[in-house]
Design a protein around this motif. Structure first.
Motif, PDB file in Angstrom:
ATOM      1  N   PHE A  49     -36.184  21.879 -77.708  1.00 37.93           N
ATOM      2  CA  PHE A  49     -35.066  22.225 -76.587  1.00 37.93           C
ATOM      3  C   PHE A  49     -35.376  21.510 -75.356  1.00 37.93           C
ATOM      4  O   PHE A  49     -34.637  21.307 -74.715  1.00 37.93           O
ATOM      5  N   ASN A  50     -36.521  21.075 -75.080  1.00 36.35           N
ATOM      6  CA  ASN A  50     -36.989  20.468 -73.865  1.00 36.35           C
ATOM      7  C   ASN A  50     -36.956  18.889 -73.940  1.00 36.35           C
ATOM      8  O   ASN A  50     -37.259  17.990 -72.979  1.00 36.35           O
ATOM      9  N   SER A  51     -36.635  18.394 -75.413  1.00 44.08           N
ATOM     10  CA  SER A  51     -36.520  16.885 -75.573  1.00 44.08           C
ATOM     11  C   SER A  51     -37.988  16.335 -75.473  1.00 44.08           C
ATOM     12  O   SER A  51     -38.039  14.906 -75.451  1.00 44.08           O
ATOM     13  N   ASN A  55     -44.372  15.996 -78.411  1.00 47.16           N
ATOM     14  CA  ASN A  55     -45.260  17.347 -78.363  1.00 47.16           C
ATOM     15  C   ASN A  55     -44.462  18.179 -79.738  1.00 47.16           C
ATOM     16  O   ASN A  55     -45.268  18.932 -80.193  1.00 47.16           O
ATOM     17  N   ALA A  56     -43.304  18.187 -79.801  1.00 47.03           N
ATOM     18  CA  ALA A  56     -42.609  18.836 -80.841  1.00 47.03           C
ATOM     19  C   ALA A  56     -42.959  18.351 -82.334  1.00 47.03           C
ATOM     20  O   ALA A  56     -43.447  19.338 -83.178  1.00 47.03           O
ATOM     21  N   MET A  57     -43.060  16.930 -82.413  1.00 43.45           N
ATOM     22  CA  MET A  57     -43.502  16.632 -83.728  1.00 43.45           C
ATOM     23  C   MET A  57     -45.026  17.066 -84.139  1.00 43.45           C
ATOM     24  O   MET A  57     -45.442  17.477 -85.071  1.00 43.45           O
ATOM     25  N   THR A  58     -46.080  16.986 -82.978  1.00 40.11           N
ATOM     26  CA  THR A  58     -47.419  17.300 -82.996  1.00 40.11           C
ATOM     27  C   THR A  58     -47.429  18.848 -83.476  1.00 40.11           C
ATOM     28  O   THR A  58     -48.300  19.204 -84.437  1.00 40.11           O
ATOM     29  N   ASN A  59     -46.707  19.699 -82.845  1.00 42.38           N
ATOM     30  CA  ASN A  59     -46.993  21.219 -83.130  1.00 42.38           C
ATOM     31  C   ASN A  59     -46.396  21.641 -84.577  1.00 42.38           C
ATOM     32  O   ASN A  59     -46.882  22.138 -84.976  1.00 42.38           O
ATOM     33  N   ASP A  60     -45.292  20.861 -84.977  1.00 44.67           N
ATOM     34  CA  ASP A  60     -44.813  21.010 -86.247  1.00 44.67           C
ATOM     35  C   ASP A  60     -45.817  20.656 -87.169  1.00 44.67           C
ATOM     36  O   ASP A  60     -45.960  21.296 -88.329  1.00 44.67           O
ATOM     37  N   GLU A  61     -46.428  19.451 -86.908  1.00 44.84           N
ATOM     38  CA  GLU A  61     -47.466  18.783 -87.954  1.00 44.84           C
ATOM     39  C   GLU A  61     -48.625  19.801 -88.134  1.00 44.84           C
ATOM     40  O   GLU A  61     -49.217  20.115 -89.257  1.00 44.84           O
ATOM     41  N   THR A 244     -35.547  30.509 -80.714  1.00 45.86           N
ATOM     42  CA  THR A 244     -34.177  29.723 -80.180  1.00 45.86           C
ATOM     43  C   THR A 244     -33.570  29.069 -81.474  1.00 45.86           C
ATOM     44  O   THR A 244     -34.372  28.998 -82.547  1.00 45.86           O
ATOM     45  N   PRO A 245     -32.346  29.031 -81.683  1.00 50.18           N
ATOM     46  CA  PRO A 245     -31.677  28.672 -82.723  1.00 50.18           C
ATOM     47  C   PRO A 245     -31.849  27.361 -83.312  1.00 50.18           C
ATOM     48  O   PRO A 245     -31.125  26.447 -83.071  1.00 50.18           O
ATOM     49  N   MET A 246     -32.955  26.867 -84.139  1.00 50.34           N
ATOM     50  CA  MET A 246     -33.186  25.738 -84.514  1.00 50.34           C
ATOM     51  C   MET A 246     -32.164  25.308 -85.707  1.00 50.34           C
ATOM     52  O   MET A 246     -32.073  24.119 -85.918  1.00 50.34           O
ATOM     53  N   THR A 259     -27.524  17.536 -75.627  1.00 55.03           N
ATOM     54  CA  THR A 259     -28.026  16.868 -74.553  1.00 55.03           C
ATOM     55  C   THR A 259     -29.422  17.504 -73.973  1.00 55.03           C
ATOM     56  O   THR A 259     -29.402  18.767 -74.168  1.00 55.03           O
ATOM     57  N   THR A 260     -30.049  16.842 -73.434  1.00 50.85           N
ATOM     58  CA  THR A 260     -31.456  17.722 -72.843  1.00 50.85           C
ATOM     59  C   THR A 260     -30.922  18.790 -71.967  1.00 50.85           C
ATOM     60  O   THR A 260     -31.702  20.012 -72.021  1.00 50.85           O
ATOM     61  N   ALA A 261     -30.106  18.542 -70.996  1.00 50.00           N
ATOM     62  CA  ALA A 261     -29.540  19.559 -70.083  1.00 50.00           C
ATOM     63  C   ALA A 261     -28.942  20.768 -71.015  1.00 50.00           C
ATOM     64  O   ALA A 261     -29.376  21.737 -70.690  1.00 50.00           O
TER      65      ALA A 261
END
Length: 274
Positions: A49-51, A55-61, A244-246, A259-261
């Protein structure tokens, strides 16, 4: 591997994050020892949600291979959608394919029930196909269509009278029942107007999402975002570690709105508790 119980101290921090106090919650989370897969899920959701795709991919991995540590299967499914989305957007196809293949290989080494292995194979094969550019997969939500013809308001009134005779067309309870059908098979303009009459009182998350999708189809972006925000405020997690609602990432037709905002606004909006 068994489900890991979340202690109250960590639950309180997750409630803080879910309330939209992201910076405070993250600071508190640094003091929690252990629970690495659970914390990685949280970090991944915040990063999506911060785009912050890397970091998102690494944490999911780091987190998703340990999905047996929590109960809710929707965590894996929703994170897979987000992971595939950012992998495609960022050109990380090879990395994502390697992760998915290794994920399935490790699951197949375990003595899991056949239905569980089938679930993993189904998810992985579909997301590998998604990475290869295939569309309209069985896991995808089908796009909503603009309906100019369709069931009339009078037909929906008759449906309500037949199946929910204690409800009225002019009540919020009646609208929650009817909008499940109207937003798909009724005249789009009439259905959205009916939705807006009761929108602020509707609890159903699905109705708000469907309305947002239709508003987007008709080019009414402000109304689409308002409907999404109503969804966010009514969203409740299944597990404590969901902050948060993934599920929004499973609707590809909503991607232009994310969008990022706007995602950051969602992230900082207070939500429900499990």
């Amino acid at each position: 591997m068994s489900i890991v119980k979340i202690p109250k101290k960590l639950r309180d921090i997750l409630d803080t994050l879910r309330s939209g106090q992201i910076e405070i919650g993250l600071q508190q989370l640094t003091h929690i020892k252990g629970f690495e897969p659970q914390k990685a899920i949280v970090y991944a959701e915040i990063s999506y949600f911060n785009s912050n795709d890397e970091n998102a991919m690494t944490n999911d991995e780091n987190a998703l291979p340990f999905d047996e540590q929590w109960y809710a299967g929707n965590i894996l499914c929703e994170h897979f959608f987000a992971y595939s989305h950012v992998a495609i957007r960022g050109g990380h196809i090879s990395r994502a394919a390697t992760f998915y293949n290794n994920f399935l290989k490790e699951k197949e080494k375990l003595n899991l029930p056949e239905h569980r292995i089938h679930f993993y194979r189904h998810q992985i094969n579909n997301h590998l196909a998604k990475l290869n550019g295939e569309k309209d997969l069985i896991i995808d939500n089908k796009p909503l269509q603009l309906v100019k013809e369709g069931k009339s308001v009078d037909e929906f009134r008759a449906q309500l009278k037949q199946y929910r005779p204690k409800l009225t067309f002019e009540s919020e309870q009646g609208s929650e029942y009817l909008l499940q059908f109207m937003l798909e098979t009724g005249n789009t303009d009439e259905s959205l107007a009916y939705y807006e009459t009761f929108a602020d009182k509707i609890v159903s998350e699905t109705i708000h999402i469907q309305a947002a999708r239709l508003f987007h189809v008709t080019g009414q972006i402000d109304q689409a975002q308002q409907a999404l925000m109503r969804f966010v405020k009514n969203w409740y997690p299944v597990e404590y570690i969901q902050i948060t609602p993934m599920i929004l990432f499973s609707y590809e037709d909503l991607y232009p709105l994310l969008t990022t905002a706007w995602k950051q606004e969602i992230l900082h909006t207070p939500k429900g508790k499990p």
